[in-house]
Each structure stands twice: as C-alpha cells, then as structure tokens.
Design a protein around this motif. Structure first.
Motif, short mmCIF file in Angstrom:
data_model
loop_
_atom_site.label_atom_id
_atom_site.label_comp_id
_atom_site.label_asym_id
_atom_site.label_seq_id
_atom_site.Cartn_x
_atom_site.Cartn_y
_atom_site.Cartn_z
N LYS A 220 42.44 48.43 45.60
CA LYS A 220 42.12 47.88 44.12
C LYS A 220 43.16 47.05 43.29
O LYS A 220 42.99 46.12 42.59
CB LYS A 220 41.01 48.61 43.57
CG LYS A 220 39.73 48.80 44.49
CD LYS A 220 38.72 47.15 45.37
CE LYS A 220 37.44 48.14 45.56
NZ LYS A 220 37.06 47.23 46.85
N HIS A 240 38.36 39.89 47.62
CA HIS A 240 37.36 40.96 48.19
C HIS A 240 36.54 40.41 49.40
O HIS A 240 34.82 40.84 48.47
CB HIS A 240 36.21 40.97 46.95
CG HIS A 240 35.56 42.61 46.93
ND1 HIS A 240 34.63 42.98 46.20
CD2 HIS A 240 36.53 43.72 47.74
CE1 HIS A 240 34.76 44.51 46.70
NE2 HIS A 240 35.10 44.59 47.18
N SER A 262 31.16 46.25 45.88
CA SER A 262 30.99 47.36 46.99
C SER A 262 29.51 47.72 46.94
O SER A 262 28.82 47.98 46.48
CB SER A 262 31.57 48.72 46.44
OG SER A 262 32.74 47.87 46.08
N LYS A 266 29.48 45.79 53.75
CA LYS A 266 30.68 45.20 54.44
C LYS A 266 31.26 45.74 55.55
O LYS A 266 31.23 44.61 56.45
CB LYS A 266 32.13 44.47 53.14
CG LYS A 266 31.62 43.52 52.28
CD LYS A 266 33.16 43.09 51.54
CE LYS A 266 33.36 44.23 50.80
NZ LYS A 266 33.45 44.44 49.65
N ASP A 287 37.89 45.30 53.91
CA ASP A 287 37.73 45.12 52.40
C ASP A 287 38.69 43.42 51.28
O ASP A 287 37.77 43.48 50.55
CB ASP A 287 37.69 46.61 51.50
CG ASP A 287 37.30 46.56 50.20
OD1 ASP A 287 36.30 46.09 49.70
OD2 ASP A 287 38.00 46.97 49.45
#
Ligand code: SAT
Ligand code: MN
Length: 595
Positions: A220, A240, A262, A266, A287
């Motif tokens: 991240k 993302h 999140s 996904k 991601d």
C-alpha cells in the motif's frame, strides 16, 4: 562499515539509518531460497514461526492483538502544505513528523539485525516497474517481501548500475536489551505506531507495526500511496484494482480492472471460475494495477506485486477454490487458528468445525469458546505463480490492454447488481462516489457506510479532488480508446437480510454482460443512474433465481436514490474548489434524472 552496494545514494542511506537505529548487524537481501530458509530458521528459533505439518514449507504466525490490520488513524501523508494532502488524509508537517519519528527510530534496532531488501514492483526491467529498497528489522517482513515483491540479485545489479530507488524505512519499534528474550510478535504500542509518507520526496517511514500493509512497504505504501503521487506527476495511473483476463467461447480476450475496497471479494473475483458456459477467467493481479498509455493509445496494466496477501477468513473450496489450491505449500499464514494435526483453520473454510483448536491468540479454543478462532482479518501470503488460474501474461513487462473498469462496494440496499456508465465522465462520477459498508480490513467501526472513491480513500497520497481531475485528464487522453466503465454490487440483500445474488462464480454473468456490451451484442435500458441490462441481456441460464428475486436485485428505487444526493453533496463539499466542475455537472444531472 563496508559499502554494501555500488549505489552511492543507497550506501549513504544504509549508513545513516544504521547510525540512527543502531542495529547489531546489517544484512543485504538477495531473495534466494537459502535466504528464505535462513529467516525461517531464525523465526522458528524465536517461536514466531509455527511449521504446519499439513502444508509443506508453510508457517503460521500470530501477531500481537494490538497489531492486526492497517491503522488508518496512524497513517500520514506529509506534504509541505496540508491542502496538498487534502481532506481524506491525515497530515503532519514534514519537519515535525520527521523529528518525532527520528526520536522513535533512535536506537530502535538494538539487539536486532537490520535487513536491506532491494525489490522491484513489477517485472524487473519493465517500463512500468519501479525499484524500492526496504530497510527493516523484521525477518517476517523479509520473507513476506520475498513473496509479495521481486527481491533478487538482478535488482541489486540495477542499483549497482546507478538506477534510482524509493527508500522505505521500517522498524517494528521493539529494541532488545542484552539478554532480553524476544516475544513472538514484537511491535510498539499503538500510540507509537506511525505509517508515514513523504510523497514530494518519494520516501516512506513506518514505525511500530509488523502487520501487512503497515510493514510490507511495497504494497500500500509504495504500490499505491507513493505510486499514486508519481503517477499523477508522470501521467499514468496507480489503482487499487484487480486485473483479470476473460476469454469468451470464441477465444476473444477481454481485460478487466476492478476497484473495490479491502475485503469486498477482490481476490475471489480475480480467481473466479465462471459459471457461464465456455467462458474462462485468468488472474493477473488481486490488489494493485499500474497502468500506462501504450504506443497504440490504449491503457496497459501490470500487477506490480508477485504474491497475494489475501483475507483467509471465508476463503473455502466453495467461495474461492483457486485460492485454496494456491495455498497448498510455501505459504505464510498470519492470525489463522491451528488444528491439532498441524494445519490452519479459519471461520468459513469448511463446514466441520474442529472440536479443538489453538486460536489466533494462542489459546485453547472449542466451539463453545467465545470469539472467533481465526481473526477476521487473518491473512495468507502466497506466491502468485502458484495460482492454478494465473494468466500466462501476468508477468508480461508490457502489461495487458484494459477494456473494462469496474467500481463497486458492499451495499446491502439501494445499488443494483450491475449497470454501465453513460460516459467516461459519468464513470468517473461513479468511481468518485463509490461507497461501501466497512469491514475488518481496517481498524475502525464495522458495518457503517463510507464513501470510498475508487477504493482509494486510504491510498491516494494527494488531494483527492486533484485525483478526480487526473482521472478526467486520463479519459481525455484516451479518448475513444478509454475502457468502458461499469458499477457492480454483489452484496444486495432482501428484506429478511438474505443475499439476493449468489455471487462468486455467478459474478461471471455480470462480466459477460459487460463484454457483450462492448461488442454491441446486448442492449441496455436507460435509467436515472445508468444503463441497465435489458430483459434476458444478463445470462441467467441455470442460476435458478426467481423473477421476483431478480427484480429486487435490479431495482432502482428513485426515492432511495434521491436520499443519496445529500450524502454525495456532503461527500463532495469536503473537496471545496478542488472538486472538478465536470463532477459537479454529473451530480446535477443525476439529481435532474431522479426528478
Ligand atoms: O493493507 S493490507 O495490505 O494490510 C491489506 C488490505 O487492507 O488490503
Ligand atoms: Mn487492498
């Protein structure tokens, strides 16, 4: 101290960091199997790594109960002006933040080894890739970076040849006195945890946490926060998003990039086995997507990572068989429960709940125990190459051309299963207003609705109003070659609180509709919120849903949608004069269409 590399900037940074953090020794990582095993031996000896009898070369770790997820309250974007970081980020003046953190870093690696990890985000040498170097005092971070990024002597060679890199400094913030025995998961108390970014100088400083995105700084911190700022400066996109390839029965390929917050499925989407006959889905990433406009004017995406850091809880042969098959060996598990025969277990993995487990806190657990056996944000870290449906082009340095963007979130009401944006600007509006009910992936209230534009709220490291404008600019540059934009919600519930849509492999039905929209094979009907599938446009063969169920799932209730307008206005107001006029226009037009 001998120079570790031939890169002067790197050598100086290593030297300065060692002088500040005072480690017992320094180790330059090369990414080999031997190195991985060496770290594992260390982690086994300290009691941190628990070997799993049932899964070759796989280990279970248990974190400190204070260190179980990303901590957004302790994440900072430190730009010279607060306005540059914008209203969605925590801001501290860089001079002040650096002073505070330098004090924390002073002597913080005493009694520990300082690892220098050179890594590439993206295939080594790809025109879209970037090099980072993480300094850390955590061997758990070293093995995780081996899986999640490309750590190799080839990266060291590039650095030796003078290639630039993004410095990522990490310490768990738990120095050891002489003779002091280590704990299983050393970290600093919550008030000393800082995840700091200095986007103007491409710099990351993280202190006090050893968990996931707080500590594996390629993910991240670099992959999204620092990369989003670089992407804006350089005219590309760091998003993302999962990336997948869908192939229809005639062999035509479509590449889809989808943004969800999140823990909204996904990873499940990226590895889906389509239920629609003859269609194939292959995973490229689960991601992060880095995308650049290619010579032909289309948008090309790479997955900058090389592993999956997926939520274990809920993953099963029913929900994500391809993930389950990825997890057979060479996996790092964190905060899962341990079975008596040496395997991992988590809520939702299968129907038989063992009569005895050791829970994620290391305590005995039986079905009568209070609380979950695995933490809801328990994770697996596994090499992407082990995924049975990994696309053969997943490491193609040129990336894959994106045809479709999908936005979405977790909404138990209001939002229908699937709809298409009227235009690029309308699609950007859908991304900018995306909302989701919160989950355990970030520490905070669970179950409340939050607007999470482009699923990037925790990850965009500059003013989000400018980020919206960047999306509009990219659309202007892409013109007729821009991907088409869709919005989905797999999570709508009926009045009894039951999910209306089976989800998982049946989500392929929505993806098929999108591909057929692109090819002009299916029509759509105009609604106030976007273009909806016409009757029989959505392939529902064999799904067994009643027409009433489908009607509820696709319903656009004008009253409910009108109630969204003030919330969107409130959400937009925060961006002040940085909110692009073109998005204000979209909001006005939506309100007009709702009447
Ligand atoms: O940020 S993490 O890498 O810990 C996981 C996530 O929230 O997606
Ligand atoms: Mn994520």
């Amino acid at each position: 101290m001998p120079a570790l590399t031939k890169n002067e900037k790197l050598n100086n940074w290593i030297k300065e960091t060692a002088e500040m953090c005072r480690p017992d020794d320094i180790y330059l990582c090369n990414g080999t199997k031997e190195e991985y095993n060496l770290m594992i031996e260390k982690l086994k000896a300290s009691g941190s790594a628990i070997p799993l009898k049932k899964r070759p070369n796989s280990y279970l770790f248990r974190s400190d109960p204070s260190d179980v997820a990303r901590i957004e309250d302790h994440t900072f974007i430190s730009t010279s002006s607060k306005d540059e970081a914008g209203p969605t980020n925590n801001w501290i003046d860089p001079v002040e933040l650096k002073n505070t953190m330098k004090n924390l870093y002073k002597g913080c690696m005493k009694g520990r080894t300082m690892y220098v990890i050179p890594f590439s985000m993206g295939p080594v040498g790809s025109p879209i890739s970037k090099i980072g170097v993480e300094i850390t005092d955590s061997p758990y971070v070293v093995i995780s970076m081996h899986v999640m990024t490309r750590v190799s002597s080839r990266v060291i060679e590039l650095l030796n040849a003078g290639e630039d890199f993004i410095p990522c400094l990490h310490s768990i913030g738990a120095p050891l006195d002489k003779g002091q025995t280590d704990v299983q998961w050393p970290c600093a108390p919550i008030e000393k945890k800082y995840i700091s970014h200095f986007p103007e100088e491409n710099l990351i400083w993280s202190y006090g946490s050893g968990y996931g995105g707080n500590a594996l700084l390629g993910k991240k911190c670099l992959g999204l926060r620092i990369a989003s700022a670089i992407a804006r400066r350089e005219g590309w996109m760091a998003e993302h998003m999962v990336i997948l390839r869908l192939t229809n029965p005639e062999g035509k390929q479509y590449h889809i990039a989808a943004a969800f917050p999140s823990a909204c499925g996904k990873t499940n989407l990226a590895m889906m086995l389509p239920s629609v006959k003859g269609w194939k889905c292959e995973c490229i990433g689960d991601d992060i997507a880095w995308m650049k406009i290619g010579a032909d004017g289309r948008l090309y995406a790479i997955n900058p990572e090389s592993g999956f850091f997926g939520v274990a809880t809920g993953t099963s042969y029913d929900t994500n068989p391809m993930a389950m098959d990825t997890l057979k060996e060479n996996v790092i598990f964190t905060n899962c429960a341990l079975t008596d025969d040496g395997d991992v277990w988590w809520e939702g993995i299968n129907d038989d709940v063992p009569s005895h487990l050791i829970d994620w806190k290391g305590q005995d657990w039986t079905p009568e125990s209070k609380g979950d056996a695995a933490h809801p944000n328990a994770r697996f870290t596994a090499p992407a190459s082990q995924c049975p449906v990994i696309c053969k082009d997943w490491e193609n340095p040129n990336g894959v051309p994106i045809d479709i963007f999908i936005f979405g979130g977790r909404r138990s009401s209001v939002v229908p299963l699937v709809y298409e944006a009227f235009s690029w600007d309308h699609g950007v509006f859908l991304g900018a207003t995306a909302a989701s009910e919160t989950t355990f992936a970030n520490i905070g209230e669970v179950g409340s609705l939050r607007r999470d534009p482009f699923a990037m709220k925790p990850f965009c490291s500059y003013n989000m109003g400018d980020y919206f404008q960047h999306w509009l600019n990219m659309g202007d540059r892409l013109g007729s070659k821009a991907p088409r934009i869709f919005y989905v919600n797999w999570f709508r519930k009926n009045h009894d609180g039951r999910f209306l849509w089976p989800g998982f492999s049946d989500n392929s039905r929505a993806l098929k509709w999108m591909c057929e929209r692109i090819d002009g094979k299916v029509g759509a009907k105009k609604s106030a919120i976007g273009l909806l599938p016409v009757d029989r446009g959505l392939d529902l063969n064999g799904i067994g849903l009643s027409p009433k169920n489908m009607e509820e799932l696709m319903e656009v209730d004008l009253k409910e949608w009108k109630a969204e307008i003030p919330d969107i206005e409130k959400h937009f107001a925060v961006f002040g004069n940085r909110l692009p006029e073109r998005l204000k226009k979209q909001l006005k037009e939506l309100a007009e269409r709702l009447g």
